[in-house]
Design an enzyme around this catalytic site. Structure first.
Site, PDB file in Angstrom:
ATOM      1  N   GLY A  12      17.470 -44.899  47.073  1.00 43.61           N
ATOM      2  CA  GLY A  12      16.331 -44.528  46.229  1.00 43.61           C
ATOM      3  C   GLY A  12      16.423 -43.159  45.586  1.00 43.61           C
ATOM      4  N   LEU A  84      19.149 -55.024  44.105  1.00 45.51           N
ATOM      5  CA  LEU A  84      20.341 -55.875  44.157  1.00 45.51           C
ATOM      6  C   LEU A  84      20.064 -57.371  44.109  1.00 45.51           C
ATOM      7  CD1 LEU A  84      22.432 -53.763  46.682  1.00 45.51           C
ATOM      8  CD2 LEU A  84      22.390 -53.650  44.176  1.00 45.51           C
ATOM      9  N   LYS A  85      18.798 -57.759  43.997  1.00 46.59           N
ATOM     10  CA  LYS A  85      18.491 -59.195  43.894  1.00 46.59           C
ATOM     11  C   LYS A  85      18.364 -59.592  42.420  1.00 46.59           C
ATOM     12  CE  LYS A  85      17.641 -60.373  48.245  1.00 46.59           C
ATOM     13  NZ  LYS A  85      18.389 -61.445  48.868  1.00 46.59           N
ATOM     14  N   ILE A  87      16.546 -60.969  39.279  1.00 48.31           N
ATOM     15  CA  ILE A  87      15.137 -61.015  38.845  1.00 48.31           C
ATOM     16  C   ILE A  87      14.838 -62.442  38.366  1.00 48.31           C
ATOM     17  CG2 ILE A  87      13.509 -60.151  37.101  1.00 48.31           C
ATOM     18  CD1 ILE A  87      14.025 -58.109  39.229  1.00 48.31           C
ATOM     19  N   ASN A 101      17.034 -51.663  33.712  1.00 49.89           N
ATOM     20  CA  ASN A 101      17.934 -51.498  34.859  1.00 49.89           C
ATOM     21  C   ASN A 101      18.944 -50.408  34.548  1.00 49.89           C
ATOM     22  OD1 ASN A 101      19.261 -52.124  37.351  1.00 49.89           O
ATOM     23  ND2 ASN A 101      20.804 -53.286  36.207  1.00 49.89           N
ATOM     24  N   HIS A 103      22.932 -49.373  35.559  1.00 48.04           N
ATOM     25  CA  HIS A 103      24.155 -49.885  36.190  1.00 48.04           C
ATOM     26  C   HIS A 103      25.208 -48.773  36.165  1.00 48.04           C
ATOM     27  CE1 HIS A 103      26.858 -52.965  37.647  1.00 48.04           C
ATOM     28  NE2 HIS A 103      27.776 -52.421  36.871  1.00 48.04           N
ATOM     29  N   ASP A 144      23.311 -57.971  34.423  1.00 51.46           N
ATOM     30  CA  ASP A 144      23.952 -56.939  33.603  1.00 51.46           C
ATOM     31  C   ASP A 144      24.257 -57.378  32.171  1.00 51.46           C
ATOM     32  OD1 ASP A 144      23.930 -55.389  35.910  1.00 51.46           O
ATOM     33  OD2 ASP A 144      25.911 -56.084  36.516  1.00 51.46           O
ATOM     34  N   GLU A 173      23.264 -40.464  36.179  1.00 54.23           N
ATOM     35  CA  GLU A 173      22.074 -41.306  36.374  1.00 54.23           C
ATOM     36  C   GLU A 173      20.824 -40.448  36.507  1.00 54.23           C
ATOM     37  OE1 GLU A 173      23.682 -45.372  38.358  1.00 54.23           O
ATOM     38  OE2 GLU A 173      23.117 -43.829  39.780  1.00 54.23           O
TER      39      GLU A 173
HETATM   40  C1  GAR Z   1      22.848 -46.552  41.586  1.00 57.57           C
HETATM   41  O1  GAR Z   1      24.108 -45.970  41.385  1.00 57.57           O
HETATM   42  C2  GAR Z   1      22.650 -47.696  40.620  1.00 57.57           C
HETATM   43  O2  GAR Z   1      23.267 -47.505  39.390  1.00 57.57           O
HETATM   44  C3  GAR Z   1      23.289 -48.815  41.382  1.00 57.57           C
HETATM   45  O3  GAR Z   1      22.896 -48.633  42.713  1.00 57.57           O
HETATM   46  C4  GAR Z   1      22.767 -47.219  42.951  1.00 57.57           C
HETATM   47  C5  GAR Z   1      21.446 -46.987  43.647  1.00 57.57           C
HETATM   48  O4  GAR Z   1      21.367 -45.679  44.139  1.00 57.57           O
HETATM   49  N1  GAR Z   1      22.887 -50.098  40.870  1.00 57.57           N
HETATM   50  C6  GAR Z   1      23.699 -51.147  40.778  1.00 57.57           C
HETATM   51  O5  GAR Z   1      24.850 -51.133  41.149  1.00 57.57           O
HETATM   52  C7  GAR Z   1      23.046 -52.378  40.155  1.00 57.57           C
HETATM   53  N2  GAR Z   1      24.032 -53.370  39.829  1.00 57.57           N
HETATM   54  P1  GAR Z   1      19.951 -45.074  44.548  1.00 57.57           P
HETATM   55  O6  GAR Z   1      19.292 -46.081  45.498  1.00 57.57           O
HETATM   56  O7  GAR Z   1      20.289 -43.810  45.273  1.00 57.57           O
HETATM   57  O8  GAR Z   1      19.154 -44.846  43.308  1.00 57.57           O
END
Ligand code: GAR
Length: 190
Positions: A12, A84-85, A87, A101, A103, A144, A173
């Site tokens: 998170g 990760l689920k 939608i 989202n 990625h 994606d 990010e």
């Molecule tokens: C992030 O790097 C996000 O881009 C990735 O999960 C991480 C979550 O980190 N998402 C994916 O890979 C979606 N396919 P966080 O819980 O610390 O924000």
């Protein structure tokens, strides 16, 4: 004021940046954090911002229970941050161009089912890519594949480990996701 809900399955850290960004915004506020994992770090982060948390099952995601909760809170925008689920169609139909989202790669590279988190960075390093980055996109029913809103690249050095790449990508990010969400909300208001 627009009303945001954040979905996440993991630590998170992105959710926290978004919570912080909109804590005192005139534009929007986070009203709910939702997770499918009762041990996810995102729960504690949401509570630190006094934002309610809903922990739900896969069945509740798919059978309309989660959608009802979003409707009851009059949510305008759904933000996925490490969720990760898949939608389900009922949510996508209820929130057309209202689900975004992030990625951790330059889509369409290193996307699709099963490509998430460190798996992405490991594949990028194995393939000796010279750059990676982030993609922020609208969510469609395919993993994606929704319309891309924003991308930013970062250079990868040959000696970078997957962890080093993860660190570089996470920095992008945190720097960009809240601002891009703000831009999406501004567009919604017009
Ligand atoms: C992030 O790097 C996000 O881009 C990735 O999960 C991480 C979550 O980190 N998402 C994916 O890979 C979606 N396919 P966080 O819980 O610390 O924000």
């Amino acid at each position: 004021m627009k009303r945001i809900a954040i979905f996440g399955s993991g630590s998170g850290t992105n959710a926290e940046q978004i919570l912080k960004h909109f804590e005192e915004s005139d534009l929007a506020r986070v009203h709910l954090v939702l997770t499918n994992s009762k041990d996810a770090g995102i729960i504690k982060r949401a509570r630190n911002y006094a934002v309610p948390v809903l922990i739900f099952t896969s069945e509740q995601l798919n059978n309309g229970y989660v959608l009802e909760k979003l409707r009851a809170l009059k949510i305008d925008l759904v933000v996925l941050a490490g969720f990760l689920k898949r939608i389900p169609g009922n949510l996508i139909e209820a929130f057309p161009d209202r689900i975004v989202n992030i990625h951790p790669s330059l889509l369409p590279d290193y996307g699709g089912e099963g490509m998430y988190g460190m798996k992405v960075h490991q594949a990028v390093v194995e393939n000796e890519e010279e750059e990676s980055g982030i993609t922020i996109h609208y969510v469609s029913e395919e993993y994606d594949e929704g319309e891309i809103i924003f991308q930013e690249a970062v250079e990868i050095d040959l000696e970078d480990s997957p962890k080093d790449v993860a660190y570089k990508v996470q920095e992008l990010e945190h720097r960009h996701y809240p601002a891009v969400i703000e831009w999406v909300i501004t567009e919604m208001e017009e």
